[in-house]
Design a protein around this motif. Sequence first.
Motif, short mmCIF file in Angstrom:
data_model
loop_
_atom_site.label_atom_id
_atom_site.label_comp_id
_atom_site.label_asym_id
_atom_site.label_seq_id
_atom_site.Cartn_x
_atom_site.Cartn_y
_atom_site.Cartn_z
N THR A 243 0.82 -1.05 0.20
CA THR A 243 0.16 0.21 -0.07
C THR A 243 1.51 1.46 0.17
N PHE A 244 0.94 2.65 -0.38
CA PHE A 244 0.74 3.69 -0.62
C PHE A 244 0.20 4.58 -1.21
N SER A 245 0.49 5.48 -0.17
CA SER A 245 -0.14 7.22 -0.53
C SER A 245 -0.01 7.38 -1.20
N GLU A 246 0.91 7.62 -2.19
CA GLU A 246 1.06 7.84 -3.25
C GLU A 246 2.22 7.21 -3.83
N ILE A 247 1.57 6.86 -5.15
CA ILE A 247 3.52 6.69 -6.36
C ILE A 247 2.92 6.64 -7.78
N ASP A 248 3.77 6.21 -8.66
CA ASP A 248 4.36 6.93 -10.00
C ASP A 248 2.13 5.58 -10.58
N SER A 249 2.88 5.09 -10.57
CA SER A 249 1.47 3.99 -11.18
C SER A 249 1.66 2.72 -10.59
N THR A 250 0.16 2.28 -10.32
CA THR A 250 0.69 1.10 -9.20
C THR A 250 0.77 -0.33 -10.60
N ASN A 251 0.61 -0.13 -11.13
CA ASN A 251 0.77 -0.63 -12.84
C ASN A 251 2.58 -0.96 -13.14
N VAL B 73 -0.82 -4.37 -5.93
CA VAL B 73 -0.67 -3.25 -5.25
C VAL B 73 -1.86 -1.50 -5.17
N VAL B 74 -1.57 -1.41 -4.13
CA VAL B 74 -3.09 -0.02 -4.05
C VAL B 74 -2.50 1.25 -3.38
N ALA B 75 -3.00 2.09 -4.33
CA ALA B 75 -1.85 3.63 -3.42
C ALA B 75 -3.07 4.42 -2.96
N SER C 201 -5.84 11.59 -4.67
CA SER C 201 -5.93 11.33 -3.62
C SER C 201 -7.64 11.13 -3.30
N GLY C 202 -8.20 10.34 -2.08
CA GLY C 202 -9.80 10.43 -2.16
C GLY C 202 -10.14 10.31 -3.58
N CYS C 203 -10.06 9.98 -4.44
CA CYS C 203 -10.75 10.60 -5.98
C CYS C 203 -11.03 9.17 -6.63
N GLY C 204 -10.57 8.53 -6.49
CA GLY C 204 -10.60 7.25 -6.82
C GLY C 204 -9.80 5.74 -6.25
N LEU C 205 -9.53 4.95 -5.93
CA LEU C 205 -9.40 3.29 -6.36
C LEU C 205 -8.17 3.16 -7.27
N TYR C 206 -6.96 3.04 -6.68
CA TYR C 206 -5.79 2.55 -7.93
C TYR C 206 -5.59 1.24 -7.48
N LEU C 207 -5.55 0.32 -8.56
CA LEU C 207 -4.83 -0.88 -7.77
C LEU C 207 -4.97 -1.83 -8.80
N SER C 208 -3.76 -3.03 -8.74
CA SER C 208 -3.08 -3.51 -9.23
C SER C 208 -2.81 -5.39 -9.27
N LEU C 209 -3.11 -5.74 -9.96
CA LEU C 209 -3.18 -7.40 -8.74
C LEU C 209 -2.26 -8.33 -9.94
N VAL C 210 -1.22 -8.49 -9.12
CA VAL C 210 -0.11 -9.06 -10.76
C VAL C 210 -0.25 -10.96 -9.81
N GLY D 276 -4.76 -3.33 -14.27
CA GLY D 276 -4.32 -2.01 -13.24
C GLY D 276 -6.07 -2.11 -12.69
N ILE D 277 -6.96 -1.22 -12.25
CA ILE D 277 -8.27 -1.21 -12.02
C ILE D 277 -7.74 0.13 -11.64
N GLY D 278 -9.00 1.44 -12.82
CA GLY D 278 -8.97 2.59 -11.63
C GLY D 278 -10.65 2.67 -11.64
N ILE D 279 -11.20 3.04 -10.37
CA ILE D 279 -12.50 3.12 -10.00
C ILE D 279 -12.56 4.50 -9.61
N ASN D 280 -13.41 5.83 -10.67
CA ASN D 280 -13.60 6.61 -10.09
C ASN D 280 -14.64 5.98 -8.70
#
Length: 264
Positions: A23-31, A48-50, A68-77, A144-148
Amino acid sequence: MDRERLLKYLADNSVESVSEVHTFSEIDSTNSEAKRLINNGIEDIQLVVADAQSAGRGRRGRDWVSPSGCGLYLSLVYPFSIEADDLQGLSLIAALSAHAAIRNLGVETLQLKWPNDLLVGNKKLSGILLELHNDSIQTWVIIGIGINYKLTDDQRVLIGRPVAGVSEFLSEPPSIEQLAAVVTVELLRNIGEFISSGFSTFQSEWNSNDGYLERDIVIKKGNSRKIGLYKGVDENGSLLLQTADGLQRISGGEIFPSVCETRG
Ligand code: BTN
């Protein structure tokens, strides 16, 4: 992102196959982080989730606006031992998983757009970026899944396309950790079924939730344009297009409403 809360949701749902959750508070890209994990020699499924991405990536080289706060940013490897050619349906499986998870939370008007978008009306609620990396033993897939989730007016302007967030449709929206957990649970379940039975068992679920079924569409891929009546997906997840030259099976491209339909 409250890591302990996320881990608890995953444990409550008996998720045991994910060996590590990053988990990250901020990262370039979870992918991109997922790719780094693969390069560093991981051996099993990881998540990986940020909270925010400074360089979120979308399909076709687009950016994915990720504050931050606007979406789910998640990558499953996920490591696959099947041939890359047989993974075609996986992109649709990822969308079906996000669809089921968000529908189960109560967003009932959600529809699929081939190959892997989620829409409410004409507004995009989720997008998926799949990336494949082969090593000598297996094919690694980064899903990599982005959900608003909750968008401000400023962000809607920045995105510049019609968008919707999960929280708009629910009087009691889930926490971002709960959303991450339910999406992961659906993904793992559906990937397991995909590995054992292929895409065909998902075909009817896709077609009954597809917002473009029986509509006149244009498929654009590079400079190519194909016009026809959209007949859903086949048993492999390819798009079926009824054209003047007959029924065509299409494995890549992007759907647009046809001009005829827009005018009509
Ligand atoms: C699309 O263009 O529709 C796909 C968007 C995919 C965005 C997600 S957010 C998590 C993961 N990390 C990225 O950089 N992109 C994907």
